[in-house]
Write an enzyme that holds these catalytic residues in place. Structure first.
Site, PDB file in Angstrom:
ATOM      1  N   LYS B  71       0.843  -1.086  -0.060  1.00 33.57           N
ATOM      2  CA  LYS B  71      -0.125  -0.010   0.062  1.00 33.57           C
ATOM      3  C   LYS B  71       0.833   1.277   0.026  1.00 33.57           C
ATOM      4  CE  LYS B  71      -3.992   2.022   2.515  1.00 33.57           C
ATOM      5  NZ  LYS B  71      -4.673   1.918   3.522  1.00 33.57           N
ATOM      6  N   SER B 146      -9.545   1.772   2.708  1.00 36.21           N
ATOM      7  CA  SER B 146      -8.607   2.421   1.609  1.00 36.21           C
ATOM      8  C   SER B 146      -7.486   1.483   0.962  1.00 36.21           C
ATOM      9  CB  SER B 146      -7.920   3.467   2.600  1.00 36.21           C
ATOM     10  OG  SER B 146      -7.133   2.833   3.643  1.00 36.21           O
ATOM     11  N   SER B 170      -9.453  -0.668   6.974  1.00 34.89           N
ATOM     12  CA  SER B 170      -9.046  -0.161   5.697  1.00 34.89           C
ATOM     13  C   SER B 170      -8.482  -1.558   4.981  1.00 34.89           C
ATOM     14  CB  SER B 170      -8.210   0.938   5.615  1.00 34.89           C
ATOM     15  OG  SER B 170      -8.819   2.088   5.588  1.00 34.89           O
TER      16      SER B 170
END
Lengths: 475, 465
Positions: B71, B146, B170
């Site tokens: 990420k 996310s 997330s």
């Protein structure tokens, strides 16, 4: 006279610790290129996390203990949020609720005797970076930022509003500096080592806060200016406003920065990356590291060396001077050593605006005092050597030789005395006929002939003896 | 397209004699060919250089030759790390996050940085400055967020393991929406050093993988004390198979009653399947659920408002080549560099911390947080794991939810776990209308092994059948 009420917030940089408060960057940046003592943590790069420097906490505890403050059971770091270019995270990691210690006091001497300046609290925080402006702050077109200072460990020491004059404020700061230097965590001579915010009010008036006074002398100046300003306002019947002011060191004046309505909201909240600490658990470790403190040392000097309270006070006012004295007093009569260090050497330093850290080694003073003790040089000569060593450095014996300061041999003085008596029959007969002041003239003549190298005391003695002999002969 | 690849499949190819260089090249091609916008940056050179080293026998470890995506909120030395924001569009960290060091040390190959909501603030990847990622099951739908790029990458098979971060769901949310496994570890199990912070007191870095064992493997590698993160603890993690037939299961009523019917249906189907296997469950109540979302958003936004203060354009990141005084400059950089959702959260967080409101909002939220912890503690006296659907709906369409509050409601089932610092895993447990449904399994602190064993059961007995 209106009563003056002063409270101080003193920011002390623990500049003798090896590393910064939350990272491993070294603290010895004072003579380094800008932005060379930095890392992701003190630059606030995203994802870099602060880690508390245990040594800094221990130093904070030592200071708190030396200042008789109460170490708290639990202590916590908070974020103090505000924007400023020198603040790389947009917040300063500081303390708020749950500071390291509450209370404490510092004993100072005032004109009316000893006084305890009581403390409100002591807390830890990090230093921001440093902004410099080409020229002055209001005319500069740009500023430069040096983050070397960012993350330096600071202690904020807050007094109660109990200080009643600029002079007291000065002696409080001097005493504080002395204690901090004794603890070996602080060097007060380094730039930015101690910065002060002062709250000042006259009885019945609002208080003004003067921010960021960065020199010891500045504090006294800023406070005096501010008191005069407030007095003048009151005289004219104008209310003193609660406000924050800036001290302009160069001009010696304070300038309004913002009034109460414009006060910042720092939005304090606990720093989530640093768990709470229990500083009391560190007390046993720290306790043993606290050295003899100034007041104790002063008492010991009086007892051990038999010197006066005044000398003991002056000598212990700086750890360097105290250590220096003890070195000299091992070899030289302590009374003599005390006089020469506390009076003469200290006086010469003050005259030159020099710090004790800049003084030549104790061994050199020992040499000078040894020469003096065996009358190889005069007191005047000794002072001269000290001055030269302070101004130019050098070896005492070489200076004595170079400046021809060695006292004249007594037989040579005798010879000069005989010459002077022969050459000045008028003065001699004046003396014999009872005008004793004629002796001074004769001594002066001998000194002149010896080009100052004859010992005036010895010259005096020899001349009197010789004149007495003459008197006997002529009668 | 849903086409995940497991660690053992890659290892199999290596044991067949394929070179790491070839395998990694193939994954890199897949990323480039993907239509899902899963990656923000591809670290092709670094990945291939590492692959060559492995082929020369210079590197080994438990992740040898496995392509790992990261990420873009996690700092990678020399590889730009944008956090999904314009303000960090060109930011290249000079250091690796702790988790990256661990992956590299085990021979894992970082192949790129995945798309995400800007500064992790979102549930869909739609707030990313680099545009939304798409759901591999249906490209018109969101992959969740996310960490949406990470989950979508695993689901499409463009990487085999991935790291996300979970502040309020997330990792679990996109895992659920993409039909993969995502773990939110116990707070403190994994060092956050190098994770660009959104809300420090709530978030953890967590693995995303195509199956439970792969996710567990990555967790084993990244877990453990790191002195650079003072909130990390002296714990490690090791996955051990265990018998879960006697595990006491609680189904959190509040988390199942209010969700979409299709999700309810799949959730009950999975639970009934477990029952058929002889496992027992009880329905339980988690009080305080009505307050968790409010408490979560107050705390998260408060911390965020402070965390994001550092982006002022002075030292790194987006900056403007123009002369002006510093506060105008800061405002301009931040006005141009941050997206709307980030600005909204900074404003709300700043408000919540302001004098006069701190006690009303921040401190009250902290009290709610303590009550939630107590409520969970109480439940864990009687149950080993708690079950609930991960998300309240099936993956919805890109652009479907415009109203911020409706979007925040999507986190209703995931945020209590972050408030309480508990471990949880989302494991795929069913399909409805061709879209995956994730089951969330919540455990006691540091009881990752328990929840992962239950998740494994779900995977084997429910999902794979």
């Amino acid at each position: 006279m209106e009563e003056v009420i002063i409270g101080l917030e003193v920011h002390v940089q623990l500049n003798l610790l090896k590393s910064k408060l939350f990272c491993q960057c070294p603290t010895d940046y004072h003579n380094s290129e800008p932005n060379t003592h930095v890392c992701p943590i003190c630059l606030g790069l995203p994802g870099a996390m602060p880690v508390i420097n245990r040594k800094a906490v221990e130093a904070g505890i030592a200071v708190a203990m030396a200042l008789n403050a109460e170490i708290q059971e639990k202590t916590l770091f908070y974020r103090k949020n505000y924007f400023y270019p020198d603040l790389p995270r947009g917040f300063q990691i500081s303390q708020y609720d749950f500071p390291l210690a509450y209370g404490g006091y510092v004993t100072i001497e005032t004109d009316s005797g000893e006084k305890k300046v009581t403390l409100k609290r002591i807390h830890m925080e990090e230093d921001p970076g440093r902004l410099t402006y080409p020229g002055t702050i209001d005319t500069a077109r740009y500023s430069l930022i040096d983050y070397n200072r960012s993350g330096m460990p600071l202690l904020e020491i807050v007094t109660e509003p109990v200080i009643s004059s600029p002079k007291e404020a000065r002696s409080f700061l001097n005493k504080l500096r002395t204690i901090l230097e004794y603890l070996g965590v602080f060097d007060g001579s380094l730039e930015g080592a101690m910065r002060v915010d002062a709250n000042i009010s006259l009885k019945g008036g609002a208080r003004a806060e003067v921010k960021n006074i960065s020199s010891y002398k500045g504090v006294e100046k800023a406070l005096s200016f501010e008191i005069t300003r407030q007095k003048n306002l009151l005289k004219r019947g104008i209310m003193v406003e609660m406000e924050t002011r800036h001290f302009d060191e160069a001009r010696g004046v304070t300038i309004s920065l913002r009034t109460k309505e414009e006060e910042q909201d720092y939005r304090y909240f606990p720093e989530p990356d640093l768990p709470p600490m229990e500083p009391r658990s560190l007390i046993p470790d720290v306790k043993d590291t606290i050295p003899e403190l100034p007041d104790a040392k002063r008492r010991r000097f009086m007892e051990e060396y038999g010197i006066s309270d005044y000398f003991a006070k002056v000598l212990t006012s700086e750890i360097r001077m105290a250590d220096y004295f003890e070195k000299v007093a091992k070899v030289i009569d302590p009374g003599l050593a005390a006089t020469w260090i506390a009076d003469i050497l200290k006086g010469e330093l003050n005259y030159r605006d020099m710090e004790f850290s800049e003084v030549f080694e104790a061994e050199k003073l020992i040499q000078v005092l040894k020469l003096l003790a065996v009358k190889k040089i005069t007191e005047k000569g000794a002072v001269k050597v000290i001055r030269v060593m302070l101004d130019e450095g050098g070896d005492p014996l070489k200076i004595v030789r170079r400046l021809d300061l060695m006292v004249m041999d007594l037989s040579e003085v005798e010879r000069l005395c005989d010459e002077v008596i022969e050459e000045n029959s008028q003065a001699v007969s004046d003396y014999i006929s009872g005008r004793k002041e004629a002796l001074n003239y004769l001594v002066g003549q001998v000194m002149k002939k010896s080009r100052g190298k004859a010992d005036p005391g010895e010259t005096n003695r020899i001349l009197i003896r010789k004149l007495k002999e003459r008197e006997k002969d002529s009668s | 397209m849903f086409n995940p690849i497991s660690v053992s499949e890659v290892r199999e190819r290596y044991s067949q004699g394929e070179s790491c260089y070839d395998v990694i090249s193939e994954f890199l091609e897949k990323i480039k060919d993907s239509r899902l916008n899963t990656f923000i940056s591809i670290s092709e050179n670094e990945a291939l250089a590492m692959a060559e080293k492995i082929d020369k026998g210079k590197l080994s470890g438990r992740l040898k030759g496995i392509p790992v995506s990261i990420k873009d909120a996690i700092s990678t030395r020399g590889i730009r790390t944008t956090c999904g924001s314009k303000i960090l569009e060109n930011y290249v960290p000079p250091f690796d996050a702790h988790v990256i060091e661990r992956i590299k040390a085990e021979g894992g190959i970082i192949i790129g940085k995945t798309n995400m909501d800007e500064f992790c603030m979102g549930t869909t990847t739609e707030t990313s400055y680099f545009g939304p990622s798409k759901n591999p099951w249906d490209e018109s739908r969101v992959p969740g967020g996310s960490s949406g790029g990470s989950a979508a990458s695993i689901a499409e098979g463009s990487s085999v393991l991935s790291l996300g971060s979970d502040t309020g769901g997330s990792v679990r949310c996109p895992a659920a929406f993409c039909g993969v496994v995502g773990i939110k570890p116990t707070y403190g199990l994994v060092s956050r050093y190098g994770l660009i912070p959104y809300a420090n007191s709530l978030e953890q870095i967590g693995p995303i993988a195509s199956n439970v064992k792969d996710a567990a493997l990555l967790l084993e590698i990244i877990a453990g004390k790191d002195y650079r993160d003072s909130t990390s603890v002296e714990k490690t993690f090791e996955f051990k198979l265990m018998d879960v037939s006697k595990v006491r299961i609680g189904i959190i009523r509040e988390m199942i009653e209010k969700v979409d019917e299709k999700v309810q249906k799949e959730t009950w189907r999975a639970i009934n399947k477990l029952e058929e296997l002889g496992m027992n469950y009880e329905e339980v109540s988690l009080p305080m659920m009505d307050y968790t979302l409010a408490a979560y958003y107050i705390l998260a936004m408060s911390e965020a408002s402070s965390n994001l203060s550092r982006y002022d354009g002075v030292r790194y990141g987006y900056h403007i080549e123009k002369e002006m005084n510093w506060n105008t400059y800061f405002s301009k950089v931040r006005a141009e560099g941050f997206g709307d959702e980030v600005k909204r959260r900074i404003l709300l967080g700043t408000y919540a911390l302001s004098a006069g409101y701190y006690g009303k909002y921040y401190l009250k939220a902290l009290r709610v947080r303590n009550l939630i912890i107590q409520a969970f503690n109480k439940l864990f006296e009687r149950y080993d794991v708690l079950l609930a659907p991960t998300m309240p709906t099936l993956p919805f369409r890109i652009g479907e939810i415009q109203d911020p509050l409706s979007m925040y409601l999507m986190d209703i089932n995931t945020v209590p776990v972050n408030l309480a610092g508990l471990p949880a895993v989302s494991v795929p447990a069913g399909l409805n209308n061709g879209l995956p449904v994730g089951l969330q399994i919540i455990g006691k602190p540091f009881d990752e092994n328990m929840i992962l064993n239950v998740a494994l059961k779900v995977e084997e007995e429910v999902w794979k059948r």
